[in-house]
Scaffold this motif. Structure first.
Motif, PDB file in Angstrom:
ATOM      1  N   ARG A 108      -9.044 -13.138   3.197  1.00 33.92           N
ATOM      2  CA  ARG A 108      -7.971 -12.610   4.034  1.00 33.92           C
ATOM      3  C   ARG A 108      -7.519 -11.254   3.504  1.00 33.92           C
ATOM      4  O   ARG A 108      -7.339 -11.068   2.301  1.00 33.92           O
ATOM      5  N   LYS A 109      -7.351 -10.342   4.396  1.00 37.63           N
ATOM      6  CA  LYS A 109      -6.870  -9.023   4.009  1.00 37.63           C
ATOM      7  C   LYS A 109      -5.365  -9.054   3.798  1.00 37.63           C
ATOM      8  O   LYS A 109      -4.650  -9.780   4.471  1.00 37.63           O
ATOM      9  N   ALA A 110      -4.886  -8.261   2.847  1.00 40.05           N
ATOM     10  CA  ALA A 110      -3.450  -8.149   2.611  1.00 40.05           C
ATOM     11  C   ALA A 110      -2.831  -7.341   3.738  1.00 40.05           C
ATOM     12  O   ALA A 110      -3.119  -6.164   3.901  1.00 40.05           O
ATOM     13  N   VAL A 111      -2.035  -7.995   4.533  1.00 34.75           N
ATOM     14  CA  VAL A 111      -1.421  -7.335   5.685  1.00 34.75           C
ATOM     15  C   VAL A 111      -0.223  -6.511   5.262  1.00 34.75           C
ATOM     16  O   VAL A 111       0.008  -5.421   5.764  1.00 34.75           O
ATOM     17  N   TYR A 112       0.532  -7.024   4.332  1.00 37.07           N
ATOM     18  CA  TYR A 112       1.794  -6.386   3.938  1.00 37.07           C
ATOM     19  C   TYR A 112       1.611  -5.725   2.579  1.00 37.07           C
ATOM     20  O   TYR A 112       2.001  -6.267   1.545  1.00 37.07           O
ATOM     21  N   ASP A 113       0.987  -4.590   2.628  1.00 37.26           N
ATOM     22  CA  ASP A 113       0.607  -3.877   1.414  1.00 37.26           C
ATOM     23  C   ASP A 113       1.267  -2.513   1.415  1.00 37.26           C
ATOM     24  O   ASP A 113       1.022  -1.695   2.299  1.00 37.26           O
ATOM     25  N   PHE A 114       2.116  -2.270   0.443  1.00 34.48           N
ATOM     26  CA  PHE A 114       2.811  -0.990   0.334  1.00 34.48           C
ATOM     27  C   PHE A 114       2.148  -0.070  -0.703  1.00 34.48           C
ATOM     28  O   PHE A 114       2.758   0.898  -1.145  1.00 34.48           O
ATOM     29  N   SER A 115       0.934  -0.384  -1.101  1.00 40.62           N
ATOM     30  CA  SER A 115       0.307   0.381  -2.182  1.00 40.62           C
ATOM     31  C   SER A 115       0.112   1.850  -1.813  1.00 40.62           C
ATOM     32  O   SER A 115       0.076   2.714  -2.693  1.00 40.62           O
ATOM     33  N   GLN A 330      15.538  -1.296   7.562  1.00 36.03           N
ATOM     34  CA  GLN A 330      14.858  -0.998   8.819  1.00 36.03           C
ATOM     35  C   GLN A 330      13.625  -0.131   8.587  1.00 36.03           C
ATOM     36  O   GLN A 330      12.580  -0.325   9.214  1.00 36.03           O
ATOM     37  N   ASP A 331      13.736   0.830   7.663  1.00 34.97           N
ATOM     38  CA  ASP A 331      12.580   1.671   7.318  1.00 34.97           C
ATOM     39  C   ASP A 331      11.406   0.808   6.855  1.00 34.97           C
ATOM     40  O   ASP A 331      10.265   0.983   7.302  1.00 34.97           O
ATOM     41  N   LEU A 332      11.702  -0.106   5.937  1.00 29.76           N
ATOM     42  CA  LEU A 332      10.641  -0.928   5.368  1.00 29.76           C
ATOM     43  C   LEU A 332      10.047  -1.865   6.414  1.00 29.76           C
ATOM     44  O   LEU A 332       8.835  -2.115   6.417  1.00 29.76           O
ATOM     45  N   LEU A 333      10.887  -2.371   7.303  1.00 28.68           N
ATOM     46  CA  LEU A 333      10.370  -3.214   8.372  1.00 28.68           C
ATOM     47  C   LEU A 333       9.394  -2.436   9.251  1.00 28.68           C
ATOM     48  O   LEU A 333       8.311  -2.927   9.589  1.00 28.68           O
ATOM     49  N   SER A 364      16.322  -4.833  -1.364  1.00 28.20           N
ATOM     50  CA  SER A 364      16.039  -3.771  -2.338  1.00 28.20           C
ATOM     51  C   SER A 364      15.183  -2.688  -1.698  1.00 28.20           C
ATOM     52  O   SER A 364      14.174  -2.985  -1.057  1.00 28.20           O
ATOM     53  N   PRO A 365      15.552  -1.423  -1.870  1.00 30.85           N
ATOM     54  CA  PRO A 365      14.710  -0.333  -1.366  1.00 30.85           C
ATOM     55  C   PRO A 365      13.480  -0.097  -2.233  1.00 30.85           C
ATOM     56  O   PRO A 365      12.648   0.745  -1.921  1.00 30.85           O
ATOM     57  N   PHE A 366      13.374  -0.867  -3.314  1.00 33.98           N
ATOM     58  CA  PHE A 366      12.264  -0.692  -4.251  1.00 33.98           C
ATOM     59  C   PHE A 366      11.237  -1.818  -4.107  1.00 33.98           C
ATOM     60  O   PHE A 366      10.462  -2.082  -5.028  1.00 33.98           O
ATOM     61  N   GLN A 367      11.233  -2.472  -2.946  1.00 31.60           N
ATOM     62  CA  GLN A 367      10.334  -3.586  -2.686  1.00 31.60           C
ATOM     63  C   GLN A 367       8.871  -3.193  -2.906  1.00 31.60           C
ATOM     64  O   GLN A 367       8.057  -4.003  -3.343  1.00 31.60           O
ATOM     65  N   GLU A 369       7.577  -1.458  -5.139  1.00 32.57           N
ATOM     66  CA  GLU A 369       7.261  -1.142  -6.530  1.00 32.57           C
ATOM     67  C   GLU A 369       6.488  -2.232  -7.265  1.00 32.57           C
ATOM     68  O   GLU A 369       6.249  -2.105  -8.455  1.00 32.57           O
ATOM     69  N   THR A 370       6.102  -3.311  -6.615  1.00 30.22           N
ATOM     70  CA  THR A 370       5.376  -4.373  -7.303  1.00 30.22           C
ATOM     71  C   THR A 370       4.023  -3.864  -7.795  1.00 30.22           C
ATOM     72  O   THR A 370       3.495  -2.868  -7.294  1.00 30.22           O
ATOM     73  N   ASP A 371       3.470  -4.559  -8.766  1.00 24.15           N
ATOM     74  CA  ASP A 371       2.192  -4.138  -9.351  1.00 24.15           C
ATOM     75  C   ASP A 371       1.086  -4.035  -8.305  1.00 24.15           C
ATOM     76  O   ASP A 371       0.233  -3.152  -8.361  1.00 24.15           O
ATOM     77  N   THR A 372       1.101  -4.949  -7.360  1.00 26.25           N
ATOM     78  CA  THR A 372       0.049  -4.970  -6.338  1.00 26.25           C
ATOM     79  C   THR A 372       0.418  -4.154  -5.109  1.00 26.25           C
ATOM     80  O   THR A 372      -0.429  -3.905  -4.255  1.00 26.25           O
ATOM     81  N   GLY A 373       1.674  -3.768  -5.000  1.00 23.27           N
ATOM     82  CA  GLY A 373       2.137  -3.081  -3.806  1.00 23.27           C
ATOM     83  C   GLY A 373       2.480  -4.030  -2.676  1.00 23.27           C
ATOM     84  O   GLY A 373       2.860  -3.595  -1.595  1.00 23.27           O
ATOM     85  N   CYS A 374       2.331  -5.332  -2.915  1.00 25.01           N
ATOM     86  CA  CYS A 374       2.637  -6.330  -1.889  1.00 25.01           C
ATOM     87  C   CYS A 374       4.077  -6.816  -2.033  1.00 25.01           C
ATOM     88  O   CYS A 374       4.657  -6.778  -3.113  1.00 25.01           O
TER      89      CYS A 374
END
Length: 696
Positions: A108-115, A330-333, A364-367, A369-374
């Motif tokens: 499965r591909k990571a759909v919610y990836d902020f990397s 809202q930005d992150l959504l 958090s606006p820093f969502q 920032e996780t190691d994986t970007g998820c």
């Protein structure tokens, strides 16, 4: 065969079916002799014969050159099967499909990836703040956020609440928002001024019902309840204060300083250098509010932190301030493509639900920032609040409505699934000024069967529910009878399964039935039908409990399984999730998870003693397991109470489509809470144990 068209390319391939349930029998009949079926696989059995086909081990299947394995199981089980044999299938190039044709080996591909997302990190923000002499923070969507999707929603809440009080102002929302826009052309108005302008355009009768001041206070109280702190940003604000840096709040707002101070206190912020509200100064950020800030901190470097690219970045820079933009919820959504939620933003109830979701997951606006970007969830409370609560809440609303519509005097909430449901039902009833008439009914599939079996047909029915173990183990688990204590003379043909022990089963059922009925005598059973709640079930418990009472029993289930196969049982059952609905698929895929958390802190009941007192099974769950699901339930109950508190009664809507989208996100958002990840799904009736990570 049309439903199995995906198998057309496998007609000459060697196939094994994984699963021994009744669905396997149906599949075998449908496939007929057109396919080469080597045998049947099972996670707990490797020999014997079922439905005319041999039960074989995975090793035997590979020895015979199996090319395709079809998992004939429910989606939750399919994930567990894939986890169990997936690596071997990949290694041996064996195709693994579920009965719908889905490739269970597909990554499965990571759909919610902020990397790929670049943004201001927490460390960068602190570094920029250290370089400044003073710092100012925007308030709305920076330090606080609303638990509704759009700021404009507030006007709709006000209108709905006014109507509940019998106050109807025609075209309220358009006039309220239009007045704000009109007045803001020249200056930054206060909220009471907006309402004065709005009322000046209504007739005299409307103006007498309520004043502009009362309307302004009414809106303030509603909006204040919608607001919650953005914890990470508030923590940074307090850090700067503790370091001795002059820290301000600068807000484009129709609220005055006194109101903004109340919001700030809600954030746990009690110290600050100053609060500047546009309505107090009569000018917005774009028209001079930053100049007022600079007058307080002349000849120093000021950093302004906010979410709005125009008001908080461009305008602040125009006045010579350094700037830092943080993402709003809202930005992150929007950066996630709205997570498939776009179609459910049409109603106020939908926007509240999505807003509650966003204000929790993107607090958090820093969502990013996780190691994986998820996206990640570190507290199991959020599993309940974000994913499970919306659909369970809607079920409770539906269930309550059914009870009121049919005027049930007897409402039995079956243990242990009914434990949390009763708390939610009681809260809902109290909100309507009603007393809770429900009974937490002690039962289980095992207890119901032990008391309800009457003949060989019943024993066959139980035996057909395949037990992952020996007949003797099934006899012990399902009927509480030790095979070693049964006289040889009381045994029938050993190949007859549980029917081999018909005599001791029937003899014990007489006692079990009497004891169960003694328990029921203490339940204040009234005349009329019994509404019986079960969560996700075929109807087995209801079928056998019905035999113990003279009242007609009507089932109200979250999801009715195998409804077609149970038609001959003549059960009266209504299901919240109907076949063909999107939500039924979401629930079907995830009910293993839901059942694991919708339980009670006491063990399962096996039966009752002669005084009608419950006899419980041994507790097999660890203390941390119980604390874990109780924490999930806290999240569900808090969500339910919050939604009821915030959503006007007339706006509440059951939206199973939205519920299904949110429930499916449990597979897309990474959960890191170790107690949750260590949970085991226990099903002693089938003698199966499944790690929850196998179904995530």
């Amino acid at each position: 065969m049309c439903e199995y068209n995906f198998l057309e390319g496998f007609k000459n391939k060697k196939i094994a079916l994984y699963g021994l349930g009744v669905e396997t029998q149906r599949v075998l009949k449908a496939l007929g002799h057109d396919f080469k079926i080597l045998g049947l696989l099972d996670g707990f059995r490797e020999k014997g014969e079922v439905y005319g086909y041999p039960v074989i081990s995975l090793w035997d299947a590979m020895e015979h050159g199996v090319e395709l394995i079809i998992a004939v199981a429910r989606p939750g089980s399919c994930r567990a099967i894939a986890r169990r044999i997936g690596e071997v299938c990949r290694e041996k190039s064996i195709t693994l499909l579920d009965i719908r044709g889905r490739n269970l080996l597909e990554d499965r591909k990571a759909v919610y990836d902020f990397s790929a997302l670049s943004g201001m990190t927490k460390a960068e923000l602190k570094r920029k703040a250290e370089e400044a002499d003073a710092v100012s923070f925007d308030l709305f969507d920076t330090l606080v956020m609303r638990r509704t999707l759009f700021p404009e929603d507030v006007a709709e809440y006000v209108n709905s609440r006014l109507q509940e009080k019998g106050i109807c102002i025609p075209d309220f929302c358009r006039r309220r928002l239009g007045s704000e826009k009109e007045l803001s052309k020249n200056r930054a108005p206060a909220l009471v001024e907006i309402y004065r302008h709005m009322l000046s355009g209504t007739d005299g009768n409307d103006r007498k019902e309520i004043t502009a001041q009362q309307l302004a206070e009414f809106e303030w109280n509603i909006d204040f309840e919608l607001l919650i702190p953005r914890k990470d940003v508030c923590d940074i604000f307090r850090e700067m204060i503790s370091e001795g840096k002059n820290t301000y709040i600068v807000s484009d707002s129709y609220y005055d300083r006194e109101h903004l101070e109340q919001i700030v206190r809600k954030c746990g912020i009690t110290e600050y250098a100053g609060i500047l509200s546009s309505s107090d100064h009569g000018m917005s950020k774009s028209k001079g509010l930053y100049k007022a800030l600079k007058n307080l901190e002349s000849s120093v470097k000021i950093l302004h932190i906010g979410d709005d690219p125009m008001a908080d970045v461009e305008c602040a820079a125009r006045y010579g301030l350094a700037t830092c933009r943080l993402y709003s919820g809202q930005d992150l959504l929007e950066l996630t493509g709205n997570m498939g939620l776009s179609a459910y933003m049409g109603s106020l109830s939908g926007r509240l639900r999505i807003g509650m979701f966003v204000s929790a997951i993107f607090n958090s606006p820093f969502q990013f920032e996780t190691d994986t970007g998820c996206m990640e969830i570190a507290d199991v409370y959020d599993v309940g609040y974000l994913f499970c609560a919306p659909i369970i809440s809607d079920f409770v609303f539906w269930f309550y409505g059914q009870m009121e519509k049919e005027h049930f005097q007897n409402i039995w909430l079956g243990a242990r699934d009914g434990y949390l449901i009763q708390k939610m039902y009681a809260h809902l009833a109290a909100s309507y000024g009603q007393t809770d008439r429900t009974v937490y009914f002690l039962t289980s599939r095992t207890a119901a069967i032990r008391a309800g079996v009457l003949d060989e047909t019943d024993i066959r029915y139980v035996d057909d529910m395949k037990f992952s173990g020996t007949v003797e183990e099934s006899l012990q688990e399902r009927f509480g009878i030790d095979a070693h204590e049964v006289c040889e003379a009381d045994r029938a043909d050993k190949e007859a399964g549980l029917l081999c022990y018909k005599k001791p089963i029937m003899e014990k059922s007489i006692t079990e039935r009497s004891n169960y009925q003694n328990y029921m005598k203490g339940l204040d059973l009234r005349e009329g039908n019994i509404a019986f709640f079960d969560f996700v079930a075929k109807g087995t418990s209801q079928m056998y409990i019905q035999r113990l009472v003279s009242n007609h029993m009507k089932g109200f289930y979250f999801l009715w399984l195998e409804a077609e196969n149970m038609k001959d049982k003549k059960l009266d059952i209504r299901s919240f999730c109907e076949d063909g609905e999107f939500v039924s698929g979401a629930v079907y895929d995830n009910y293993y998870i839901l059942e694991t958390i919708l339980t009670a802190p006491h063990p399962s009941v096996k039966g009752f003693d002669e005084d009608g007192q419950p006899v419980y099974a041994d507790e097999t769950r660890k203390d941390e397991d119980i604390r874990c699901f109780e924490r999930v339930q806290e999240g569900i109950l808090d969500y339910f109470k919050t939604y009821m508190e915030l959503c006007p009664q007339g706006e509440r809507q059951v939206d199973k489509g939205l519920d299904g989208i949110l429930l499916r996100l449990i597979h897309e958002i990474k959960i890191t809470d170790t107690d949750f990840l260590n949970l085991v799904i226990e099903d002693p009736f089938f003698h199966r144990m499944t790690e929850i990570t196998d179904v995530l």
